[in-house]
Write a protein that holds these residues in place. Structure first.
Motif, PDB file in Angstrom:
ATOM      1  N   VAL B  80       0.835  -1.202   0.000  1.00  9.80           N
ATOM      2  CA  VAL B  80       0.000   0.000   0.000  1.00  9.80           C
ATOM      3  C   VAL B  80       0.875   1.259   0.000  1.00  9.80           C
ATOM      4  O   VAL B  80       0.683   2.172  -0.799  1.00  9.80           O
ATOM      5  N   ALA B  81       1.875   1.274   0.891  1.00  8.25           N
ATOM      6  CA  ALA B  81       2.733   2.457   0.981  1.00  8.25           C
ATOM      7  C   ALA B  81       3.494   2.662  -0.326  1.00  8.25           C
ATOM      8  O   ALA B  81       3.582   3.795  -0.846  1.00  8.25           O
ATOM      9  N   GLY B  82       4.027   1.592  -0.888  1.00  7.88           N
ATOM     10  CA  GLY B  82       4.807   1.714  -2.124  1.00  7.88           C
ATOM     11  C   GLY B  82       3.974   2.227  -3.270  1.00  7.88           C
ATOM     12  O   GLY B  82       4.376   3.153  -3.990  1.00  7.88           O
ATOM     13  N   LEU B  83       2.787   1.659  -3.439  1.00  6.02           N
ATOM     14  CA  LEU B  83       1.926   2.097  -4.546  1.00  6.02           C
ATOM     15  C   LEU B  83       1.474   3.537  -4.326  1.00  6.02           C
ATOM     16  O   LEU B  83       1.413   4.330  -5.276  1.00  6.02           O
ATOM     17  N   ALA B  84       1.183   3.887  -3.061  1.00 11.10           N
ATOM     18  CA  ALA B  84       0.746   5.255  -2.776  1.00 11.10           C
ATOM     19  C   ALA B  84       1.830   6.256  -3.171  1.00 11.10           C
ATOM     20  O   ALA B  84       1.546   7.292  -3.782  1.00 11.10           O
ATOM     21  N   VAL B  85       3.089   5.935  -2.826  1.00 11.16           N
ATOM     22  CA  VAL B  85       4.166   6.873  -3.166  1.00 11.16           C
ATOM     23  C   VAL B  85       4.403   6.905  -4.676  1.00 11.16           C
ATOM     24  O   VAL B  85       4.602   7.968  -5.269  1.00 11.16           O
ATOM     25  N   LEU B 155       7.687 -12.094 -13.991  1.00 10.82           N
ATOM     26  CA  LEU B 155       8.202 -12.535 -15.290  1.00 10.82           C
ATOM     27  C   LEU B 155       7.075 -12.652 -16.313  1.00 10.82           C
ATOM     28  O   LEU B 155       7.236 -12.246 -17.473  1.00 10.82           O
ATOM     29  N   VAL B 156       5.916 -13.176 -15.889  1.00  9.58           N
ATOM     30  CA  VAL B 156       4.799 -13.305 -16.820  1.00  9.58           C
ATOM     31  C   VAL B 156       4.317 -11.912 -17.259  1.00  9.58           C
ATOM     32  O   VAL B 156       4.114 -11.649 -18.444  1.00  9.58           O
ATOM     33  N   THR B 157       4.148 -11.006 -16.287  1.00  8.23           N
ATOM     34  CA  THR B 157       3.668  -9.663 -16.621  1.00  8.23           C
ATOM     35  C   THR B 157       4.650  -8.943 -17.536  1.00  8.23           C
ATOM     36  O   THR B 157       4.259  -8.284 -18.509  1.00  8.23           O
ATOM     37  N   LEU B 158       5.937  -9.074 -17.231  1.00  3.16           N
ATOM     38  CA  LEU B 158       6.941  -8.425 -18.082  1.00  3.16           C
ATOM     39  C   LEU B 158       6.846  -8.944 -19.512  1.00  3.16           C
ATOM     40  O   LEU B 158       6.939  -8.179 -20.478  1.00  3.16           O
ATOM     41  N   HIS B 186       3.044   2.148 -17.814  1.00  2.00           N
ATOM     42  CA  HIS B 186       3.946   2.739 -16.821  1.00  2.00           C
ATOM     43  C   HIS B 186       3.489   2.366 -15.409  1.00  2.00           C
ATOM     44  O   HIS B 186       4.303   2.008 -14.561  1.00  2.00           O
ATOM     45  N   LEU B 187       2.174   2.433 -15.174  1.00  2.00           N
ATOM     46  CA  LEU B 187       1.639   2.093 -13.850  1.00  2.00           C
ATOM     47  C   LEU B 187       1.878   0.626 -13.505  1.00  2.00           C
ATOM     48  O   LEU B 187       2.282   0.296 -12.390  1.00  2.00           O
ATOM     49  N   VAL B 188       1.632  -0.259 -14.473  1.00  2.00           N
ATOM     50  CA  VAL B 188       1.858  -1.691 -14.235  1.00  2.00           C
ATOM     51  C   VAL B 188       3.325  -1.924 -13.903  1.00  2.00           C
ATOM     52  O   VAL B 188       3.665  -2.672 -12.979  1.00  2.00           O
ATOM     53  N   PHE B 189       4.206  -1.248 -14.655  1.00  2.00           N
ATOM     54  CA  PHE B 189       5.641  -1.409 -14.397  1.00  2.00           C
ATOM     55  C   PHE B 189       5.983  -0.938 -12.983  1.00  2.00           C
ATOM     56  O   PHE B 189       6.704  -1.627 -12.254  1.00  2.00           O
ATOM     57  N   LEU B 192       5.062  -3.502 -10.562  1.00  2.00           N
ATOM     58  CA  LEU B 192       6.031  -4.601 -10.494  1.00  2.00           C
ATOM     59  C   LEU B 192       7.236  -4.196  -9.647  1.00  2.00           C
ATOM     60  O   LEU B 192       7.770  -5.005  -8.879  1.00  2.00           O
ATOM     61  N   VAL B 193       7.663  -2.938  -9.798  1.00  2.00           N
ATOM     62  CA  VAL B 193       8.793  -2.463  -8.992  1.00  2.00           C
ATOM     63  C   VAL B 193       8.457  -2.606  -7.514  1.00  2.00           C
ATOM     64  O   VAL B 193       9.233  -3.164  -6.721  1.00  2.00           O
ATOM     65  N   VAL B 194       7.267  -2.123  -7.138  1.00  2.00           N
ATOM     66  CA  VAL B 194       6.857  -2.189  -5.731  1.00  2.00           C
ATOM     67  C   VAL B 194       6.770  -3.649  -5.266  1.00  2.00           C
ATOM     68  O   VAL B 194       7.285  -4.000  -4.196  1.00  2.00           O
TER      69      VAL B 194
END
Lengths: 250, 291
Positions: B80-85, B155-158, B186-189, B192-194
């Motif tokens: 939650v925190a990661g996506l919020a930021v 890996l699947v999403t990428l 960009h949002l999906v990426f 994935l980072v988070v």
């Protein structure tokens, strides 16, 4: 709907950034199948107009009507500086992006598509460059690569933003031949240009902009001393602290 | 000879279950994180990854405050925190004069201070160390399933978004002119980072989680040019660093998480000097070509 003879129609169109109009109450049309130049001083709103037609900018007021297949039939060549040339993709992969309208994010690139991509690369004189990373290309080669991508987009209307900037004479000549080819195929080419000699020689129709429309029509009538001077005066009169425009909204 | 090799490379994993668990967790993290790191690097977002890693901390800390060292609570809090930021920094950057990097810096400094404060309010220094540097040698079943699940999803999403993500990175204006995929991709990426940072958080902690993303990516860039090669080489370097780091930590009694990142760091430094596109190669006086 647009009339059959028009590729694009502008209806009291205002485009801009942050409420400041860059294109102000523009009306008129771009005829189908006739190479049309958009000229005007720096800051006249030429690039903004192309972005608006390409659908990358929402009008502040008024409307743009695109004939034929609509926005799907438009290909847009932005200024070269907006591409990340450091990203490791090959000329082949870069040009292949032109097939996006057909294959989208997931469609496969089969033998037929590979053939088309190779043919487009050959048509701009870059055969043999397929595997080169785009970061190793010269400015002229990069522009040829972008034209190859445009070929694959198979568009009804092609919007070219200063396509011959920083491009040498032979390259410009080759790329102009492509513009002629597109004209012969019935496509509409709209180009933002600064070289007025070039405009007089190769573009039968011209729109002269200075934020507002100064003149539009046959190039020989539009590109004259009086009109160009008028355009320059209109640009210099621009006011950064402008009041809200009093003209009625479309 | 074979006995020596066995004792050095195989025995630690054969004999101890915690080493096998650490191996699975670290290799899964490396294989999913490295391709994410490659795109972060190519999109000039290397420091964004670092900032995001810090941003996860207060969320995980609130989860910790509510239910102790619970995997679920800390994972949810971190997500939650990661996506919020990630979303907030983008939104603030568009709505104010601050660029995204300034906004991210502000957000992550706030997050780090807030996170450390929250953990300290309830926990001991051991818990704080756990949150900051992870516990790769104490991964339970739940944590392993989480990490493996994140690696699979990544890996699947990428693979699914590879084409639009590449197009968006090379020529965002072109992509915008032919498709509306740019912003969602960009949002999906960023999602994935988070996800990967949250997965890495359990094994390596907030401060080092980003290490298995960025160091292999930067190393790979010093050897190969092609995008596909970059993704494969980076994942390989990451996985090898994970194995070597665990062995290093086992034989020399070093903390495991830092040992893994240190190994990846040594690979990076070696690549920097000796890589095909590294410092030595650039200085080497090789005759130029004819064309």
């Amino acid at each position: 709907m647009t009339s059959p003879a028009a590729a694009i129609e502008f209806d009291d169109l205002t485009l801009g950034y942050d409420r400041h109009p860059a294109v102000h109450h523009l009306g008129g049309r771009i005829a189908r199948g006739v190479p049309t130049a958009i000229v005007g001083p720096n800051g006249a709103g030429k690039s903004t107009l192309l972005k608006g037609i390409a659908g990358l900018l929402t009008p502040l007021s008024g409307a743009i009507r695109v004939g034929g297949r609509g926005r799907r039939g438009i290909a847009y060549l932005p200024q070269i500086s907006e591409i990340d040339r450091g990203f490791p993709v090959s000329v082949f992969d870069f040009v292949a992006m032109g097939l996006w309208g057909r294959i989208g994010a997931f469609g496969g690139i089969g033998r037929a598509e590979r053939g088309e991509i190779a043919a487009a690369i050959a048509a701009v004189g870059l055969a043999g460059f397929e595997a080169r990373p785009i970061g190793t290309l010269s400015g002229g080669q990069m522009q040829r690569t972008q034209f190859a991508r445009l070929i694959l987009q198979n568009a009804e209307t092609l919007l070219l933003d200063e396509p011959f900037n920083a491009v040498d004479q032979p390259t410009t000549a080759d790329l102009l031949d492509l513009v002629d080819r597109w004209r012969d195929e019935g496509r509409t080419v709209v180009a933002v240009l600064h070289d007025l000699d070039l405009v007089r020689r190769r573009f039968p129709q011209t729109m002269l902009l200075a934020r507002e429309l100064v003149a539009a029509g046959p190039t020989a009538e539009v590109v004259g001393e009086a009109n160009l001077a008028a355009a320059q005066r209109m640009i210099e009169a621009f006011d950064n602290h402008a009041h809200v425009c009093a003209r009625p909204m479309a | 000879m074979i006995d020596t090799i066995h004792a050095a490379l195989i025995a630690p994993f054969a004999e101890f279950e915690f080493m096998r668990r650490a191996l699975v967790g670290a290799v899964a993290l490396a294989i999913a994180g490295a391709p994410i790191g490659v795109f972060l690097m190519l999109r000039r977002m290397s420091l964004t990854g670092d900032a995001m890693a810090h941003a996860i901390l207060p969320g995980a800390a609130i989860g910790y405050l509510l239910s102790g060292l619970s995997l679920t609570a800390m994972t949810l809090g971190g997500l939650v925190a990661g996506l919020a930021v990630a979303i907030g920094a983008g939104a603030v950057a568009r709505a104010s004069v601050l660029k995204e990097d300034a906004t991210l810096a502000a957000f992550y400094l706030l997050s780090l201070a807030l996170g450390v404060t929250i953990v300290s309010m309830r926990g001991s220094n051991v818990d704080l160390l756990h949150v900051l540097f992870g516990t790769v040698l104490a991964l339970d079943d739940q944590a392993l399933v989480l990490i493996a699940g994140i690696a699979t999803v990544t890996l699947v999403t990428l693979a699914v978004i590879l084409r639009p993500l590449t197009a968006e990175s090379v020529d965002p204006v072109f992509l915008a002119s032919v498709s509306r995929a740019g912003a969602p991709v960009h949002l999906v990426f960023m999602g994935l980072v988070v996800l990967n940072l949250v997965g890495g958080f359990h094994a390596l902690g907030t401060l080092l989680a980003v290490g298995l993303m960025m160091l292999p990516a930067a190393s790979a860039r010093l050897w190969v040019e092609d995008l596909t090669a970059l993704l494969v080489v980076a994942a390989g370097i990451g996985a090898a660093s994970a194995v070597a780091g665990l062995l290093l930590s086992y034989h020399h009694e070093l903390p495991a998480g830092p040992a893994i990142i240190l190994t990846a760091g040594i690979v990076y430094l070696a690549s920097l000097v000796f890589g095909r596109r590294g410092l030595v190669a650039a200085r080497l006086a090789r005759p130029h070509l004819e064309a």
